[in-house]
Scaffold this motif. Structure first.
Motif, PDB file in Angstrom:
ATOM      1  N   HIS A   1      29.446  33.886  41.969  1.00 35.24           N
ATOM      2  CA  HIS A   1      30.250  34.741  42.811  1.00 35.24           C
ATOM      3  C   HIS A   1      31.698  34.766  42.313  1.00 35.24           C
ATOM      4  O   HIS A   1      32.324  35.812  42.298  1.00 35.24           O
ATOM      5  N   ALA A   2      32.227  33.626  41.913  1.00 30.59           N
ATOM      6  CA  ALA A   2      33.610  33.559  41.434  1.00 30.59           C
ATOM      7  C   ALA A   2      33.795  34.387  40.164  1.00 30.59           C
ATOM      8  O   ALA A   2      34.824  35.048  39.997  1.00 30.59           O
ATOM      9  N   GLN A   3      32.816  34.354  39.276  1.00 32.18           N
ATOM     10  CA  GLN A   3      32.907  35.153  38.051  1.00 32.18           C
ATOM     11  C   GLN A   3      32.905  36.644  38.367  1.00 32.18           C
ATOM     12  O   GLN A   3      33.663  37.416  37.786  1.00 32.18           O
ATOM     13  N   ARG A   4      32.068  37.060  39.293  1.00 29.34           N
ATOM     14  CA  ARG A   4      32.012  38.471  39.689  1.00 29.34           C
ATOM     15  C   ARG A   4      33.321  38.890  40.333  1.00 29.34           C
ATOM     16  O   ARG A   4      33.829  39.984  40.073  1.00 29.34           O
ATOM     17  N   ALA A   5      33.890  38.030  41.156  1.00 31.15           N
ATOM     18  CA  ALA A   5      35.175  38.334  41.771  1.00 31.15           C
ATOM     19  C   ALA A   5      36.273  38.429  40.709  1.00 31.15           C
ATOM     20  O   ALA A   5      37.138  39.307  40.766  1.00 31.15           O
ATOM     21  N   GLY A   6      36.229  37.546  39.720  1.00 32.66           N
ATOM     22  CA  GLY A   6      37.200  37.571  38.636  1.00 32.66           C
ATOM     23  C   GLY A   6      37.138  38.845  37.808  1.00 32.66           C
ATOM     24  O   GLY A   6      38.147  39.289  37.265  1.00 32.66           O
ATOM     25  N   ARG A   7      35.977  39.438  37.726  1.00 37.42           N
ATOM     26  CA  ARG A   7      35.802  40.701  36.999  1.00 37.42           C
ATOM     27  C   ARG A   7      36.094  41.905  37.886  1.00 37.42           C
ATOM     28  O   ARG A   7      36.000  43.040  37.448  1.00 37.42           O
ATOM     29  N   GLY A   8      36.420  41.663  39.152  1.00 36.40           N
ATOM     30  CA  GLY A   8      36.722  42.770  40.064  1.00 36.40           C
ATOM     31  C   GLY A   8      35.496  43.435  40.649  1.00 36.40           C
ATOM     32  O   GLY A   8      35.576  44.532  41.181  1.00 36.40           O
ATOM     33  N   GLU A   9      34.350  42.776  40.588  1.00 33.44           N
ATOM     34  CA  GLU A   9      33.103  43.358  41.093  1.00 33.44           C
ATOM     35  C   GLU A   9      32.905  43.112  42.582  1.00 33.44           C
ATOM     36  O   GLU A   9      32.087  43.779  43.213  1.00 33.44           O
ATOM     37  N   THR A  10      33.582  42.126  43.139  1.00 32.27           N
ATOM     38  CA  THR A  10      33.527  41.839  44.571  1.00 32.27           C
ATOM     39  C   THR A  10      34.946  41.525  45.036  1.00 32.27           C
ATOM     40  O   THR A  10      35.826  41.269  44.236  1.00 32.27           O
ATOM     41  N   GLY A  11      35.150  41.549  46.335  1.00 32.74           N
ATOM     42  CA  GLY A  11      36.451  41.189  46.866  1.00 32.74           C
ATOM     43  C   GLY A  11      37.005  42.241  47.804  1.00 32.74           C
ATOM     44  O   GLY A  11      36.265  43.026  48.400  1.00 32.74           O
ATOM     45  N   HIS A  12      38.328  42.250  47.909  1.00 34.74           N
ATOM     46  CA  HIS A  12      39.005  43.141  48.849  1.00 34.74           C
ATOM     47  C   HIS A  12      40.294  43.656  48.217  1.00 34.74           C
ATOM     48  O   HIS A  12      41.008  42.907  47.553  1.00 34.74           O
ATOM     49  N   ILE A  13      40.594  44.929  48.427  1.00 35.15           N
ATOM     50  CA  ILE A  13      41.819  45.548  47.919  1.00 35.15           C
ATOM     51  C   ILE A  13      42.576  46.165  49.088  1.00 35.15           C
ATOM     52  O   ILE A  13      42.000  46.900  49.894  1.00 35.15           O
ATOM     53  N   GLU A  14      43.864  45.838  49.165  1.00 33.51           N
ATOM     54  CA  GLU A  14      44.777  46.460  50.135  1.00 33.51           C
ATOM     55  C   GLU A  14      45.526  47.570  49.412  1.00 33.51           C
ATOM     56  O   GLU A  14      46.283  47.309  48.480  1.00 33.51           O
TER      57      GLU A  14
END
Length: 92
Positions: free
Chosen positions: A1-14
């Protein structure tokens, strides 16, 4: 999950925008396209005052901001032109 978040594949954008940014349709098209391509990234899209939006991005309250040029930006921010509009005057 951390790797996917680091690539911008998951997470949140304001995302912040100024009211006039919606007139051209660029904001709506880009947000819709990004949402389709990045379904696991949630977006919060909020309007903000033109004069304070660049500072809000620099302070981390927004991840990015749509503003209209010309606009003075804090030195730590970079601008990318997304659209050019040619206004004309009709005179009788």
């Amino acid at each position: 999950h951390a790797q996917r978040a680091g690539r911008g594949e998951t997470g949140h954008i304001e995302l912040g925008y100024v009211a006039s940014a919606v007139y051209s349709g660029v904001l709506q098209r880009q947000v819709q396209a990004y949402a389709r391509e990045s379904a696991e990234v949630s977006l919060s899209v909020r309007e903000a005052p033109m004069a304070s939006l660049p500072t809000m991005v620099a302070e981390g309250r927004f991840d990015l901001g749509y503003v209209r040029s010309p606009m003075a930006l804090p030195p730590e921010l970079e601008a990318i032109r997304l659209n050019s509009e040619g206004f004309v005057l009709a005179i009788a």
